[in-house]
Enzyme design. Sequence first.
Site, PDB file in Angstrom:
ATOM      1  N   GLN A  91       0.863  -1.182   0.000  1.00 47.77           N
ATOM      2  CA  GLN A  91       0.000   0.000   0.000  1.00 47.77           C
ATOM      3  C   GLN A  91       0.903   1.237   0.000  1.00 47.77           C
ATOM      4  OE1 GLN A  91      -2.481   0.374   3.501  1.00 47.77           O
ATOM      5  NE2 GLN A  91      -4.136   1.293   2.336  1.00 47.77           N
ATOM      6  N   VAL A  93       0.231   4.473  -0.216  1.00 49.89           N
ATOM      7  CA  VAL A  93      -0.270   5.554   0.643  1.00 49.89           C
ATOM      8  C   VAL A  93      -1.141   4.891   1.707  1.00 49.89           C
ATOM      9  CG1 VAL A  93      -1.686   7.644   0.746  1.00 49.89           C
ATOM     10  CG2 VAL A  93      -0.249   7.220  -1.264  1.00 49.89           C
ATOM     11  N   HIS A  97      -7.557   2.882  -0.449  1.00 49.10           N
ATOM     12  CA  HIS A  97      -7.824   3.270  -1.832  1.00 49.10           C
ATOM     13  C   HIS A  97      -8.029   2.032  -2.687  1.00 49.10           C
ATOM     14  CE1 HIS A  97      -3.412   3.058  -1.436  1.00 49.10           C
ATOM     15  NE2 HIS A  97      -3.329   2.814  -2.734  1.00 49.10           N
ATOM     16  N   HIS A  99      -8.281   0.606  -6.532  1.00 49.03           N
ATOM     17  CA  HIS A  99      -7.838   0.867  -7.899  1.00 49.03           C
ATOM     18  C   HIS A  99      -8.852   0.300  -8.884  1.00 49.03           C
ATOM     19  CE1 HIS A  99      -3.488   1.609  -6.877  1.00 49.03           C
ATOM     20  NE2 HIS A  99      -3.854   0.914  -5.808  1.00 49.03           N
TER      21      HIS A  99
END
Length: 145
Positions: A91, A93, A97, A99
């Site tokens: 990961q 960041v 999130h 994708h």
Amino acid sequence: MKPCAFCAIIDGSASAHVVHTDDETVAFLDAKPVFPGHVLLVPRLHVTTLADLPTGRVTHFSTLAQRLERAVESAMDAPGSLVLVNNVVSQSVPHLHLHVIPRRPKDGLRFFLGPRHPYRDTDEAASVAQRIGERLLEDGATGVD
């Protein structure tokens, strides 16, 4: 501690090519796309993993992920897509999130799940399945949020 790059996009202090925004989520083009049309979906709430996202927000997040999958494929004239979430490992960041990456046959992406590590035998597989099932029941019984 380094500020969260995605929180900066969410609060407007960093720029991004935003494709969707609402009260709970923001979706924007990945700054280093695998292919053009690679979109990231993030919750406005700073959480690190999908498991950290409060249960009451999962439906909205997942429904929007489905809509983004269709929109990316349609807009990019792609017959398919890769939809994935990394939790902690890989990961880049530390903010949840998802994708959505448009895919085409023979697009050159060498994504595979491997090397594979098969179970020694059916007893080991049964034991692993039982442990996971027990944890799932425990989480359901506690109403994990």
